[in-house]
Design an enzyme around this catalytic site. Structure first.
Site, PDB file in Angstrom:
ATOM      1  N   PHE A 125       0.857  -1.186   0.000  1.00  0.00           N
ATOM      2  CA  PHE A 125       0.000   0.000   0.000  1.00  0.00           C
ATOM      3  C   PHE A 125       0.902   1.248   0.000  1.00  0.00           C
ATOM      4  O   PHE A 125       1.890   1.299   0.728  1.00  0.00           O
ATOM      5  CB  PHE A 125      -0.877  -0.048   1.253  1.00  0.00           C
ATOM      6  CG  PHE A 125      -2.018   0.914   1.255  1.00  0.00           C
ATOM      7  CD1 PHE A 125      -3.153   0.666   0.502  1.00  0.00           C
ATOM      8  CD2 PHE A 125      -1.971   2.066   2.026  1.00  0.00           C
ATOM      9  CE1 PHE A 125      -4.222   1.551   0.520  1.00  0.00           C
ATOM     10  CE2 PHE A 125      -3.036   2.953   2.053  1.00  0.00           C
ATOM     11  CZ  PHE A 125      -4.156   2.693   1.292  1.00  0.00           C
ATOM     12  N   ASP A 196       1.652  -5.797   8.472  1.00  0.00           N
ATOM     13  CA  ASP A 196       0.511  -4.900   8.369  1.00  0.00           C
ATOM     14  C   ASP A 196      -0.740  -5.768   8.195  1.00  0.00           C
ATOM     15  O   ASP A 196      -0.827  -6.549   7.242  1.00  0.00           O
ATOM     16  CB  ASP A 196       0.705  -3.960   7.170  1.00  0.00           C
ATOM     17  CG  ASP A 196      -0.415  -2.941   7.056  1.00  0.00           C
ATOM     18  OD1 ASP A 196      -1.568  -3.277   7.416  1.00  0.00           O
ATOM     19  OD2 ASP A 196      -0.150  -1.820   6.588  1.00  0.00           O
ATOM     20  N   TYR A 221     -11.079   0.706  10.880  1.00  0.00           N
ATOM     21  CA  TYR A 221     -12.286   1.075  10.122  1.00  0.00           C
ATOM     22  C   TYR A 221     -12.641   0.130   8.989  1.00  0.00           C
ATOM     23  O   TYR A 221     -13.656   0.307   8.342  1.00  0.00           O
ATOM     24  CB  TYR A 221     -12.172   2.504   9.577  1.00  0.00           C
ATOM     25  CG  TYR A 221     -10.941   2.806   8.748  1.00  0.00           C
ATOM     26  CD1 TYR A 221     -10.884   2.437   7.411  1.00  0.00           C
ATOM     27  CD2 TYR A 221      -9.844   3.460   9.287  1.00  0.00           C
ATOM     28  CE1 TYR A 221      -9.761   2.709   6.653  1.00  0.00           C
ATOM     29  CE2 TYR A 221      -8.716   3.742   8.541  1.00  0.00           C
ATOM     30  CZ  TYR A 221      -8.673   3.362   7.223  1.00  0.00           C
ATOM     31  OH  TYR A 221      -7.568   3.628   6.473  1.00  0.00           O
ATOM     32  N   LYS A 222     -11.792  -0.871   8.737  1.00  0.00           N
ATOM     33  CA  LYS A 222     -12.092  -1.802   7.642  1.00  0.00           C
ATOM     34  C   LYS A 222     -12.985  -2.927   8.176  1.00  0.00           C
ATOM     35  O   LYS A 222     -14.105  -2.664   8.582  1.00  0.00           O
ATOM     36  CB  LYS A 222     -10.783  -2.274   7.022  1.00  0.00           C
ATOM     37  CG  LYS A 222     -10.101  -1.108   6.286  1.00  0.00           C
ATOM     38  CD  LYS A 222      -8.722  -1.407   5.770  1.00  0.00           C
ATOM     39  CE  LYS A 222      -8.182  -0.176   5.036  1.00  0.00           C
ATOM     40  NZ  LYS A 222      -6.733  -0.172   4.893  1.00  0.00           N
TER      41      LYS A 222
HETATM   42  C1  LIG Z   1      -6.030   1.133   4.652  1.00  0.00           C
HETATM   43  C2  LIG Z   1      -4.565   0.953   4.723  1.00  0.00           C
HETATM   44  C3  LIG Z   1      -3.734   1.953   5.255  1.00  0.00           C
HETATM   45  C4  LIG Z   1      -4.265   3.331   5.643  1.00  0.00           C
HETATM   46  O1  LIG Z   1      -4.247   3.539   6.985  1.00  0.00           O
HETATM   47  P1  LIG Z   1      -4.546   4.947   7.695  1.00  0.00           P
HETATM   48  O2  LIG Z   1      -5.208   4.514   8.961  1.00  0.00           O
HETATM   49  O3  LIG Z   1      -5.449   5.757   6.837  1.00  0.00           O
HETATM   50  O4  LIG Z   1      -3.226   5.562   7.931  1.00  0.00           O
HETATM   51  C5  LIG Z   1      -2.380   1.681   5.342  1.00  0.00           C
HETATM   52  N1  LIG Z   1      -1.873   0.503   4.920  1.00  0.00           N
HETATM   53  C6  LIG Z   1      -2.650  -0.469   4.384  1.00  0.00           C
HETATM   54  C7  LIG Z   1      -2.041  -1.746   3.925  1.00  0.00           C
HETATM   55  C8  LIG Z   1      -4.013  -0.258   4.267  1.00  0.00           C
HETATM   56  O5  LIG Z   1      -4.777  -1.205   3.714  1.00  0.00           O
END
Ligand SMILES: *Cc1c(COP(=O)(O)O)cnc(C)c1O
Length: 410
Positions: A125, A196, A221-222
């Site tokens: 990402f 991550d 939030y996901k």
């Molecule tokens: C959604 C996502 C992010 C974004 O995170 P924030 O909370 O907006 O900083 C970072 N890394 C990955 C792999 C993501 O899927």
């Protein structure tokens, strides 16, 4: 041939079916974007209202003590821990994901001060790539980031490598990496491992303890449904606590914040990674959302997730043969909880589908992405979503010129 009746039967047998009622979903709409922003649960709504109407309105500043606001980051961390195979005291809820990655990268670099390379995935990402580059640039010694093809990790694992940072489930393709084997290899090379979990937590089983992971972080939030911009979480394995430093120290991570000492002394345990005041209302939304998971064993979530994605892939192949390339791996052990379909006109397809009441998203340059959340999706939803996708393709709805210009958020 799979029929809608078959799907209704799958729903009758679904042990997670009763949880759908816990969410506020729009009538007639099929939400396949819980991997980007989970929907509101009744529990989140109740908890946020309680924070505002009782704890904030009546308790005012006393609520830092009386409502336990000051301990919420570690308490919510403990509540989330079982979802990722962590133990109590190893998880903190704070900030947002990119900030937490910065803290972990900075901390890890100090633990391997004799090494100067960070390995990450060139397909990671973008935010992860930006922050790892920035942390390397601000390190106290020259550090370089190598963004590699993750398939070539073995070739790059040498005695220069301090840290390997990978995303467990690829946000674009939905491919899931083999956490245990990769972590073992990284340790064998003397490096530290940071995972991550943005597209894993709440969707696939994760066993940080069993995989001997050093550090991890993920989104609120996901799939966790904590609300837009929800606080994220970070994990530091117990053996690294008290050893790893927080590169962004702040007053609430001090051992005695209310002594107002001029010299920083980190708190014990995960509190040391706190920088600022917690976002209490946002923590309330996440707190409520986590209550739903207490009623859904991860084993059941995974079984249903695989069944939903299997069904979606089978229907795409049956009803739209050779229209899309299914990018997501067929092998169960390599699949997260989303399906990515490649098509040259992907943006228009996703937009046209949204107008037909099926919400997915688009990831440049050519991926239509559909997330499957077992807590509220039904098998008939998958069936109906494909029906509407067939309609969009057969009637060429996606070629409408309105879709030639992209929205800010895709
Ligand atoms: C959604 C996502 C992010 C974004 O995170 P924030 O909370 O907006 O900083 C970072 N890394 C990955 C792999 C993501 O899927």
């Amino acid at each position: 041939m799979i029929t809608r009746d078959d799907c209704e039967k799958f729903d009758e047998r679904d042990v997670l079916a009763p949880l759908r009622r816990e969410f506020r979903l729009n009538e007639g709409e099929i939400y396949l974007d819980g991997n980007s922003l989970g929907p509101v649960s009744e529990a989140s709504s109740r908890r946020v209202n309680e924070v505002i109407d009782v704890e904030w309105a009546k308790g005012l500043v006393r609520s830092w003590n009386t409502a336990g606001w000051i301990d919420a980051p570690t308490q919510l961390g403990d509540k989330l821990a079982p979802l990722i195979g962590a133990r109590p005291g190893e998880v903190l809820v704070a900030d947002t994901l990119t900030f937490l990655l910065a803290k972990l990268i900075g901390g890890a670099l100090e633990l391997r001060s004799d090494r100067h390379v960070i390995l990450t995935d060139a397909a990671n990402f973008h935010s992860d790539l930006y922050i790892v580059e920035a942390m390397a640039a601000h390190a106290r010694r020259p550090v370089i980031v190598k963004a590699i093809d993750r398939e070539t990790l073995d070739e790059h694992l040498d005695t220069d490598v301090a840290l390997v940072m990978l995303t467990h489930v690829d946000f674009r393709t939905g491919e899931m990496l083999e956490m245990k084997g990769i972590t073992e290899k990284v340790h064998a090379a003397g490096a530290l491992m940071l995972w991550d979990l943005a597209h894993s937590t709440g969707a696939v089983p994760v066993d940080l303890t069993g995989c001997d992971v050093d550090f991890a972080a993920g989104c609120g939030y996901k799939y966790l449904n904590g609300g837009p911009g929800a606080p994220a979480f970070m994990y530091v394995r117990d053996r690294w606590q008290g050893v790893t430093t927080n590169p962004l120290p702040g007053w609430l991570g001090h051992a005695r914040p209310f002594d107002f000492e001029m010299h920083y002394e980190p708190a014990k345990g995960m509190r040391a990674f706190i920088t600022s005041s917690p976002s209490v209302m946002a923590l309330g939304a996440l707190d409520g959302a986590l209550d739903v998971f207490a009623r859904a064993p991860m084993k059941d979530i995974r079984t249903k997730s695989l069944a939903l994605t299997d069904l979606f892939i089978a229907l795409v192949e049956e009803k739209l043969p050779a229209v899309f390339e299914v990018v997501t791996p067929r092998e169960h052990d390599k699949r997260g909880s989303q399906v990515a379909l490649r098509h040259r006109d992907g943006y228009g397809i996703v937009q046209a589908l949204i107008e037909q009441g099926v919400i997915g998203d688009f990831r440049a340059p050519d991926i239509c992405r559909f997330g499957f959340t077992p807590l509220y999706l039904r098998f008939v939803d998958v069936y109906d979503a494909i029906d509407r996708l067939v309609d969009v393709m057969e009637r060429d709805l996606y070629l409408d010129e309105r879709y030639m210009v992209r929205n800010a958020v895709t």
